[in-house]
Design an enzyme around this catalytic site. Sequence first.
Site, PDB file in Angstrom:
ATOM      1  N   GLN A 107      86.612 -54.826 142.642  1.00  0.00           N
ATOM      2  CA  GLN A 107      87.186 -54.251 143.597  1.00  0.00           C
ATOM      3  C   GLN A 107      88.658 -54.847 143.733  1.00  0.00           C
ATOM      4  O   GLN A 107      89.833 -54.147 144.105  1.00  0.00           O
ATOM      5  CB  GLN A 107      86.406 -54.499 144.891  1.00  0.00           C
ATOM      6  CG  GLN A 107      87.140 -54.320 146.252  1.00  0.00           C
ATOM      7  CD  GLN A 107      86.344 -54.530 147.549  1.00  0.00           C
ATOM      8  OE1 GLN A 107      85.676 -53.495 147.779  1.00  0.00           O
ATOM      9  NE2 GLN A 107      86.193 -55.614 148.061  1.00  0.00           N
TER      10      GLN A 107
ATOM     11  N   SER B  36      76.088 -62.444 150.086  1.00  0.00           N
ATOM     12  CA  SER B  36      76.412 -61.302 150.295  1.00  0.00           C
ATOM     13  C   SER B  36      75.631 -60.620 151.180  1.00  0.00           C
ATOM     14  O   SER B  36      74.429 -61.135 151.640  1.00  0.00           O
ATOM     15  CB  SER B  36      75.799 -60.274 149.078  1.00  0.00           C
ATOM     16  OG  SER B  36      75.472 -58.985 149.449  1.00  0.00           O
ATOM     17  N   SER B  37      76.208 -59.554 152.141  1.00  0.00           N
ATOM     18  CA  SER B  37      75.402 -59.103 153.428  1.00  0.00           C
ATOM     19  C   SER B  37      73.952 -58.588 153.082  1.00  0.00           C
ATOM     20  O   SER B  37      73.156 -58.361 153.699  1.00  0.00           O
ATOM     21  CB  SER B  37      76.470 -58.015 154.097  1.00  0.00           C
ATOM     22  OG  SER B  37      77.488 -58.444 154.252  1.00  0.00           O
TER      23      SER B  37
ATOM     24  N   GLY C 183      80.898 -66.590 153.038  1.00  0.00           N
ATOM     25  CA  GLY C 183      81.951 -66.215 151.950  1.00  0.00           C
ATOM     26  C   GLY C 183      83.031 -65.416 152.509  1.00  0.00           C
ATOM     27  O   GLY C 183      84.228 -65.522 152.427  1.00  0.00           O
ATOM     28  N   HIS C 184      82.756 -64.633 153.649  1.00  0.00           N
ATOM     29  CA  HIS C 184      84.096 -63.840 154.616  1.00  0.00           C
ATOM     30  C   HIS C 184      84.386 -65.158 155.364  1.00  0.00           C
ATOM     31  O   HIS C 184      86.082 -64.977 155.247  1.00  0.00           O
ATOM     32  CB  HIS C 184      83.369 -62.927 155.693  1.00  0.00           C
ATOM     33  CG  HIS C 184      82.683 -61.992 154.870  1.00  0.00           C
ATOM     34  ND1 HIS C 184      81.292 -61.651 155.242  1.00  0.00           N
ATOM     35  CD2 HIS C 184      83.071 -60.704 154.475  1.00  0.00           C
ATOM     36  CE1 HIS C 184      80.831 -60.542 154.759  1.00  0.00           C
ATOM     37  NE2 HIS C 184      81.774 -60.057 154.512  1.00  0.00           N
TER      38      HIS C 184
END
Length: 278
Positions: free
Chosen positions: A152, A184-185, A35-36
């Site tokens: 966010q 997600s982490s 994702g990042h």
Amino acid sequence: MRPVLVKTISQMMQISTKLKGTIGFVPTMGYLHRGHLSLVETAKKNADIVIVSIFVNPTQFSPNEDLSQYPRDIDSDIKLLSELDVDYIFFPQESEMYPDGCKTWVNVDKITQVLCGKSRPTHFKGVTTIVAKLMNIVDPDLMYMGEKDFQQLVVLRQMAKDLNFKTEIIGCPIIREEDGLAMSSRNKYLSPAGRKNALCLHKALLLAKKRFRQNITNSSKIITEMADLIENMEGVIDYIEVVDPDTLEHITELKKGCRILLAVIIENTRLIDNMKME
Ligand code: PAF
């Protein structure tokens, strides 16, 4: 090429003032996943220089949250960012980012108190404060954020508008595992059984989209069906809401472009996801 690792605020400020060309910035808390990396790839396509920050920001965690256990792996992050030819990694120390604790806060009203803000009332204040600081230090033209953290994204856009930041904020699509789980982490905390149950978020969103396409538009009816699906897969619902994508206001009848956002707890891990209805 290996990115330049910048560890102090003054060094980062000196570099960014001297840079020529468009600066694309990806703020992260590290432990990077696909994702990042998709944000970084988009930044690489659109900006001349790409800067990624890695900072696990303590002010966005409340005392009962997972700050000390939050996953970290700087060596792997550097390797991944080198492969993508990132120019600079800004990796500041907590003692320099918050030398006196945090005395000055940036706070966006109202839209930070709904959805995730109900169960995490101080979270967004920490996010807006650190992102405002990072934007002042890095001074980017473009900033890339994932749509997975949709609230966010809306909050940071509001902050940038209200405080006249010149940075354009670009929302990028959610990246999912092959079976649909949003990257997600925090997925790392799930057991194999929890990992399977975590699919309930995406399945519930797909169900909503299917109903919308069948012309069922009543939000409560759709939310009830989603909730049944999630509870059958052992998910504990924090919220499921249909909202206007710009204001995050609650919508009673689904319409094209609205978003469904949800937060569900699976084995003590709070996961979020969302989908645009189209
Ligand atoms: O989305 C995140 O990883 C964080 O909230 C951010 C934007 C890097 C601020 O710490």
